[in-house]
Motif scaffolding. Structure first.
Motif, PDB file in Angstrom:
ATOM      1  N   GLY A  52     -11.932  -7.897   9.918  1.00  0.00           N
ATOM      2  CA  GLY A  52     -12.205  -6.472  10.047  1.00  0.00           C
ATOM      3  C   GLY A  52     -13.436  -6.068   9.262  1.00  0.00           C
ATOM      4  O   GLY A  52     -13.965  -6.832   8.455  1.00  0.00           O
TER       5      GLY A  52
ATOM      6  N   HIS B  75     -12.078  -1.088  10.460  1.00  0.00           N
ATOM      7  CA  HIS B  75     -12.352  -1.248  11.893  1.00  0.00           C
ATOM      8  C   HIS B  75     -11.974  -2.647  12.344  1.00  0.00           C
ATOM      9  O   HIS B  75     -12.304  -3.637  11.674  1.00  0.00           O
ATOM     10  CB  HIS B  75     -13.837  -1.000  12.173  1.00  0.00           C
ATOM     11  N   ASP B  76     -11.269  -2.732  13.449  1.00  0.00           N
ATOM     12  CA  ASP B  76     -10.918  -4.022  14.052  1.00  0.00           C
ATOM     13  C   ASP B  76     -11.871  -4.269  15.219  1.00  0.00           C
ATOM     14  O   ASP B  76     -11.732  -3.654  16.275  1.00  0.00           O
ATOM     15  CB  ASP B  76      -9.468  -3.990  14.542  1.00  0.00           C
TER      16      ASP B  76
ATOM     17  N   TRP C 249      -9.614   1.723  14.894  1.00  0.00           N
ATOM     18  CA  TRP C 249      -9.863   2.005  13.482  1.00  0.00           C
ATOM     19  C   TRP C 249      -8.576   2.455  12.817  1.00  0.00           C
ATOM     20  O   TRP C 249      -7.776   3.192  13.416  1.00  0.00           O
ATOM     21  CB  TRP C 249     -10.882   3.135  13.307  1.00  0.00           C
TER      22      TRP C 249
ATOM     23  N   ALA D 234      -7.917  -6.610   5.397  1.00  0.00           N
ATOM     24  CA  ALA D 234      -8.012  -5.547   6.403  1.00  0.00           C
ATOM     25  C   ALA D 234      -6.753  -5.491   7.259  1.00  0.00           C
ATOM     26  O   ALA D 234      -6.166  -4.421   7.465  1.00  0.00           O
ATOM     27  CB  ALA D 234      -9.247  -5.766   7.288  1.00  0.00           C
ATOM     28  N   HIS D 235      -6.311  -6.631   7.757  1.00  0.00           N
ATOM     29  CA  HIS D 235      -5.125  -6.651   8.616  1.00  0.00           C
ATOM     30  C   HIS D 235      -3.835  -6.603   7.804  1.00  0.00           C
ATOM     31  O   HIS D 235      -2.814  -6.098   8.296  1.00  0.00           O
ATOM     32  CB  HIS D 235      -5.161  -7.876   9.525  1.00  0.00           C
TER      33      HIS D 235
END
Length: 275
Positions: free
Chosen positions: A111, A128-129, A135, A201-202
């Motif tokens: 991300g 953001h992916d 997002w 991020a994930h």
């Protein structure tokens, strides 16, 4: 120019622009000279990281010429760029490709992360992916949402508290010294199940949207954690350093435990560190 919530749409679009121009065209297409080690074979940087950070930084400097900009790759070259993050009137943190090991390995779990800090307080976070093209966005006092590729907003909420035996979580014991390393590795068997995405991020997305309960991080760099902690807090969660003190933008040590609420945090802190 000062920051206000109306800038979030522009920031989100800037991250997507960098992903579309510099990251996704290189996914599954990295050449031999496009990947380099930093501190170890598990700590990588690619041409996508460098180019995406350069684009985002240029856009931020154009719109916010007096803001402090703290990018992961720029700080890797010059750690002094971190100085003053907690005191700046306006600062942005950038992780251009969080989950670089996954990205370089062809795994679609990475991300782009951005945090906004105003006078020592994180006020907004965006994750953001680039693969899912959506997002995860949080703003101080406004809650957290997933903005889907089709434009719909979905409010997110952390998981409901459960006993530790029913929790799903992640413990990054590999970054810790003994005896804490072995203690945490052993005690995580008290939980229901564990995950390890190698991508904050994930992992923060999983927590903020209620699909997992906790994470334990030892290495605290602002680009890795400021956006996610803000998003998680706005989704109803609680995070603090291992000594129970608040996690601040200026902190780069002391560990971080992220949980659904304060009571869950206390239970995890007691059980995972038990002798």
């Amino acid at each position: 120019m000062t920051f206000d919530d109306t800038a979030i749409d522009w920031l989100a679009s800037t991250l997507a622009e960098a992903a579309g121009a510099e990251i996704m065209p290189r996914f599954h297409r990295l050449g031999g000279g496009d990947v380099r080690q930093k501190t170890s074979a598990a700590d990588l940087v690619t041409e996508a990281d460098v180019s995406a950070e350069r684009l985002i930084t240029a856009k931020l400097r154009e719109r916010y010429p007096t803001a402090m900009i703290v990018g992961e790759e720029a700080c890797s070259d010059n750690p002094a760029l971190l100085d003053g993050l907690g005191d700046a009137d306006l600062a942005f943190t950038i992780d251009p490709v969080d989950g670089t090991f996954n990205f370089a390995s062809g795994v679609p779990l990475f991300g782009v992360m951005l945090g906004v800090v105003v006078r020592g307080e994180t006020v907004a976070g965006i994750i953001h992916d680039p693969v899912g093209k959506d997002w995860l966005i949080g703003a101080r006092g406004a809650g957290s949402h997933i903005r889907h590729a089709h434009g719909n907003l979905e409010k997110v909420r952390v998981a409901a508290p459960v006993p530790i035996s029913g929790m799903t979580g992640s413990v990054s014991w590999q970054y810790m010294a003994e005896p804490e390393r072995s203690r945490l590795a052993r005690n995580q068997t008290k939980i229901l199940s564990q995950f390890a995405y190698r991508c904050a991020a994930h992992e923060y997305r999983l927590l903020a949207s209620g699909h997992a309960h906790f994470v334990v991080y030892n290495k605290l760099m602002p680009w890795d954690h400021l956006p996610g902690v803000l998003i998680h807090a706005e989704a109803g969660g609680h995070a603090a350093r291992f000594d129970a003190s608040a996690y601040l933008p200026s902190d780069v040590g002391g560990g971080l435990l992220v949980a659904p609420d304060r009571e869950s945090w206390r239970e995890l802190r007691s059980e995972l560190w038990a002798q």
